[in-house]
Design a protein around this motif. Structure first.
Motif, PDB file in Angstrom:
ATOM      1  N   LYS A  43       0.795  -0.928  -0.755  1.00 23.00           N
ATOM      2  CA  LYS A  43      -0.404  -0.189  -0.157  1.00 23.00           C
ATOM      3  C   LYS A  43       0.585   1.496   0.152  1.00 23.00           C
ATOM      4  CE  LYS A  43      -3.293   2.310   0.391  1.00 23.00           C
ATOM      5  NZ  LYS A  43      -4.914   3.032  -0.593  1.00 23.00           N
ATOM      6  N   THR A  44       2.007   1.113   1.011  1.00 21.83           N
ATOM      7  CA  THR A  44       3.402   2.312   0.356  1.00 21.83           C
ATOM      8  C   THR A  44       3.462   2.118  -0.898  1.00 21.83           C
ATOM      9  OG1 THR A  44       3.813   1.385   2.833  1.00 21.83           O
ATOM     10  CG2 THR A  44       5.375   3.519   1.850  1.00 21.83           C
ATOM     11  N   LEU A  45       3.635   1.812  -1.133  1.00 26.06           N
ATOM     12  CA  LEU A  45       3.660   2.161  -2.860  1.00 26.06           C
ATOM     13  C   LEU A  45       3.388   2.106  -3.668  1.00 26.06           C
ATOM     14  CD1 LEU A  45       5.811  -1.719  -3.003  1.00 26.06           C
ATOM     15  CD2 LEU A  45       6.937   0.196  -2.266  1.00 26.06           C
ATOM     16  N   GLU A  46       2.004   1.735  -3.113  1.00 26.49           N
ATOM     17  CA  GLU A  46       0.989   1.912  -4.399  1.00 26.49           C
ATOM     18  C   GLU A  46       0.946   4.136  -4.236  1.00 26.49           C
ATOM     19  OE1 GLU A  46      -2.630   1.346  -4.013  1.00 26.49           O
ATOM     20  OE2 GLU A  46      -2.108  -0.704  -3.703  1.00 26.49           O
ATOM     21  N   GLU A  47       1.238   4.452  -3.183  1.00 21.75           N
ATOM     22  CA  GLU A  47       0.989   5.807  -2.478  1.00 21.75           C
ATOM     23  C   GLU A  47       2.203   6.571  -3.046  1.00 21.75           C
ATOM     24  OE1 GLU A  47       0.552   6.736   1.470  1.00 21.75           O
ATOM     25  OE2 GLU A  47      -1.941   5.946   1.149  1.00 21.75           O
ATOM     26  N   LEU A  48       3.342   5.787  -2.546  1.00 22.15           N
ATOM     27  CA  LEU A  48       5.078   5.756  -3.754  1.00 22.15           C
ATOM     28  C   LEU A  48       4.556   5.971  -5.442  1.00 22.15           C
ATOM     29  CD1 LEU A  48       7.300   4.352  -1.060  1.00 22.15           C
ATOM     30  CD2 LEU A  48       6.599   6.976  -1.434  1.00 22.15           C
ATOM     31  N   ALA A  49       3.986   5.546  -5.255  1.00 20.92           N
ATOM     32  CA  ALA A  49       3.901   5.758  -7.211  1.00 20.92           C
ATOM     33  C   ALA A  49       3.245   7.025  -7.811  1.00 20.92           C
ATOM     34  CB  ALA A  49       3.533   3.636  -7.396  1.00 20.92           C
ATOM     35  N   ALA A  50       1.833   7.531  -6.732  1.00 22.94           N
ATOM     36  CA  ALA A  50       1.133   8.878  -6.800  1.00 22.94           C
ATOM     37  C   ALA A  50       2.293   9.683  -7.438  1.00 22.94           C
ATOM     38  CB  ALA A  50       0.533   8.710  -5.857  1.00 22.94           C
ATOM     39  N   THR A  51       3.722   9.848  -6.727  1.00 23.71           N
ATOM     40  CA  THR A  51       4.226  11.069  -6.598  1.00 23.71           C
ATOM     41  C   THR A  51       4.553  11.622  -8.045  1.00 23.71           C
ATOM     42  OG1 THR A  51       4.671   9.732  -5.079  1.00 23.71           O
ATOM     43  CG2 THR A  51       6.934  11.486  -5.933  1.00 23.71           C
ATOM     44  N   ASN A  52       4.269  12.701  -8.994  1.00 20.59           N
ATOM     45  CA  ASN A  52       4.606  13.214  -9.826  1.00 20.59           C
ATOM     46  C   ASN A  52       5.807  13.068 -10.957  1.00 20.59           C
ATOM     47  OD1 ASN A  52       1.373  13.760 -10.148  1.00 20.59           O
ATOM     48  ND2 ASN A  52       1.583  15.974  -8.787  1.00 20.59           N
ATOM     49  N   ASP A  53       6.654  13.195  -9.893  1.00 21.06           N
ATOM     50  CA  ASP A  53       7.831  14.065 -10.062  1.00 21.06           C
ATOM     51  C   ASP A  53       8.497  12.452 -10.349  1.00 21.06           C
ATOM     52  OD1 ASP A  53      10.667  14.254 -10.065  1.00 21.06           O
ATOM     53  OD2 ASP A  53      10.462  16.212  -9.388  1.00 21.06           O
ATOM     54  N   SER A  54       9.318  12.454 -11.688  1.00 27.45           N
ATOM     55  CA  SER A  54       9.291  11.152 -12.030  1.00 27.45           C
ATOM     56  C   SER A  54      10.899   9.891 -11.408  1.00 27.45           C
ATOM     57  CB  SER A  54       9.948  11.298 -13.595  1.00 27.45           C
ATOM     58  OG  SER A  54      10.633  12.638 -14.178  1.00 27.45           O
ATOM     59  N   GLU A  55      11.579  11.444 -11.312  1.00 23.20           N
ATOM     60  CA  GLU A  55      13.028  11.134 -10.883  1.00 23.20           C
ATOM     61  C   GLU A  55      12.782  11.219  -9.719  1.00 23.20           C
ATOM     62  OE1 GLU A  55      17.608  13.318 -10.562  1.00 23.20           O
ATOM     63  OE2 GLU A  55      15.707  13.786 -11.831  1.00 23.20           O
ATOM     64  N   ARG A  70      10.397  10.158  -8.096  1.00 27.92           N
ATOM     65  CA  ARG A  70       9.122   8.577  -8.071  1.00 27.92           C
ATOM     66  C   ARG A  70       9.933   8.057  -8.208  1.00 27.92           C
ATOM     67  NH1 ARG A  70       5.923   9.693 -11.591  1.00 27.92           N
ATOM     68  NH2 ARG A  70       6.932   8.339 -13.598  1.00 27.92           N
ATOM     69  N   ARG A  71      11.063   7.831  -9.267  1.00 26.36           N
ATOM     70  CA  ARG A  71      11.906   6.411  -9.308  1.00 26.36           C
ATOM     71  C   ARG A  71      12.819   6.494  -8.017  1.00 26.36           C
ATOM     72  NH1 ARG A  71      16.081   8.353 -11.984  1.00 26.36           N
ATOM     73  NH2 ARG A  71      16.874   8.789 -10.504  1.00 26.36           N
ATOM     74  N   ASP A  72      13.630   7.253  -7.408  1.00 27.68           N
ATOM     75  CA  ASP A  72      14.320   7.027  -6.023  1.00 27.68           C
ATOM     76  C   ASP A  72      13.128   6.405  -4.558  1.00 27.68           C
ATOM     77  OD1 ASP A  72      16.557   7.795  -7.576  1.00 27.68           O
ATOM     78  OD2 ASP A  72      15.800   9.733  -6.475  1.00 27.68           O
ATOM     79  N   LEU A  73      11.858   7.097  -4.926  1.00 28.01           N
ATOM     80  CA  LEU A  73      11.091   6.823  -3.353  1.00 28.01           C
ATOM     81  C   LEU A  73      10.785   5.367  -3.494  1.00 28.01           C
ATOM     82  CD1 LEU A  73       8.570   9.402  -3.025  1.00 28.01           C
ATOM     83  CD2 LEU A  73      10.055   8.916  -1.899  1.00 28.01           C
ATOM     84  N   MET A  74      10.510   5.029  -5.085  1.00 25.54           N
ATOM     85  CA  MET A  74      10.148   3.500  -5.329  1.00 25.54           C
ATOM     86  C   MET A  74      10.950   2.618  -5.072  1.00 25.54           C
ATOM     87  SD  MET A  74       7.104   3.138  -6.583  1.00 25.54           S
ATOM     88  CE  MET A  74       7.151   1.417  -6.987  1.00 25.54           C
ATOM     89  N   GLU A  75      12.414   2.805  -5.140  1.00 20.98           N
ATOM     90  CA  GLU A  75      13.669   1.693  -5.175  1.00 20.98           C
ATOM     91  C   GLU A  75      13.402   2.106  -3.290  1.00 20.98           C
ATOM     92  OE1 GLU A  75      18.945   2.432  -5.660  1.00 20.98           O
ATOM     93  OE2 GLU A  75      17.220   3.690  -7.002  1.00 20.98           O
ATOM     94  N   TYR A  76      13.458   2.422  -2.610  1.00 22.15           N
ATOM     95  CA  TYR A  76      13.207   2.658  -1.210  1.00 22.15           C
ATOM     96  C   TYR A  76      12.297   2.095  -0.818  1.00 22.15           C
ATOM     97  CZ  TYR A  76      15.244   3.015   2.950  1.00 22.15           C
ATOM     98  OH  TYR A  76      15.501   3.108   4.508  1.00 22.15           O
ATOM     99  N   GLY A  77      11.331   1.670  -1.360  1.00 18.85           N
ATOM    100  CA  GLY A  77      10.026   1.567  -0.624  1.00 18.85           C
ATOM    101  C   GLY A  77      10.067  -0.279  -0.912  1.00 18.85           C
ATOM    102  N   VAL A  78      10.593  -0.140  -2.529  1.00 17.62           N
ATOM    103  CA  VAL A  78      10.688  -1.576  -2.223  1.00 17.62           C
ATOM    104  C   VAL A  78      12.444  -2.554  -1.433  1.00 17.62           C
ATOM    105  CG1 VAL A  78      12.145  -3.471  -4.408  1.00 17.62           C
ATOM    106  CG2 VAL A  78      10.491  -2.311  -4.799  1.00 17.62           C
TER     107      VAL A  78
END
Length: 231
Positions: A119-131, A133-141
């Motif tokens: 569910k956290t990853l879903e929220e992180l994936a909604a970040t508008n800034d693509s770069e 968002r990539r960093d957020l998703m990397e850490y979330g994973v």
């Protein structure tokens, strides 16, 4: 993440061994005799904190809210590399950044689990800034990679059942209720968030839950008296 302590100079979860505290500390004390910042200036002060935050209360399994992951990612240079906190950062955020810096430095040696949920990853994936968002998703994973599928399934189902119950109805945001339910389902003892408006200021309205809802500064307050055990 128990049993692991990868360096997080942009790559793992915790601070590297060559981490050095930065100047202008806000939550530590300047010792003029030793000319450096210290956790405690006296044994009496340390003893008082040990009594206030007993060892048995040190968080061992911590669920990170989306707001905390955002802070860890946006201020990774300050938290993991010890760079100075920008002067334009407001005081509340600066204190949380410094608290996270200390927690993750100590956490490189401590037997803690730090995690989030899909569910956290879903929220992180909604970040508008693509770069970003990539960093957020990397850490979330990173925070979800060691979770057992059966535990995730249980936490997701538990979240669906709890989010509409009276136990968390004091929280206005459905997403917040979901994440706290997931944290409980994943047997976390702390839910760490920077969301003061919709979570921290309303936590006293919640009935007793099997976890504590803490800000980063409060998380560090529980760890601080015992930090030397993992020094």
């Amino acid at each position: 993440m128990a049993g692991t302590s990868p360096a997080m100079t942009r790559g793992g979860l915790f601070a590297s061994a060559n981490f050095r505290y930065v100047i202008n500390m806000r939550i530590e004390s300047w010792d003029p005799a030793r000319k450096k910042y210290v956790l405690y200036r006296s044994e009496l002060q340390h003893a008082a904190d040990c009594k206030r935050y007993p060892f048995k209360a040190v968080p061992l399994r911590i669920f990170l809210d989306t707001s905390v992951i955002n802070t860890l990612t946006k201020y990774s240079s300050q938290i993991f590399d010890g760079e100075p906190i920008p002067v334009e950062v407001d005081e509340t955020l600066a204190v949380d950044i410094e608290a996270l810096m200390h927690v993750f430095y100590v956490g490189g040696r401590a037997p803690w689990d730090i995690l989030c949920s899909p569910k956290t990853l879903e929220e992180l994936a909604a970040t508008n800034d693509s770069e970003f968002r990539r960093d957020l998703m990397e850490y979330g994973v990173l925070l979800t990679q060691n979770l057992v599928p059966e535990d995730l399934e249980f936490a997701t189902d538990f979240g669906r059942r709890l989010r509409d119950s009276h136990f968390v109805s004091a929280l206005p945001d459905v997403g917040d209720r979901d994440l706290i339910a997931h944290a409980i389902g994943l047997t976390c003892d702390v839910f760490c968030t920077r969301d003061r408006k919709t979570i921290l200021k309303k936590r006293d309205r919640l009935p007793p839950l099997p976890l504590r809802i803490l800000s980063p500064a409060e998380w560090w307050a529980h760890v601080k008296p015992w930090a030397a055990l993992w020094g």
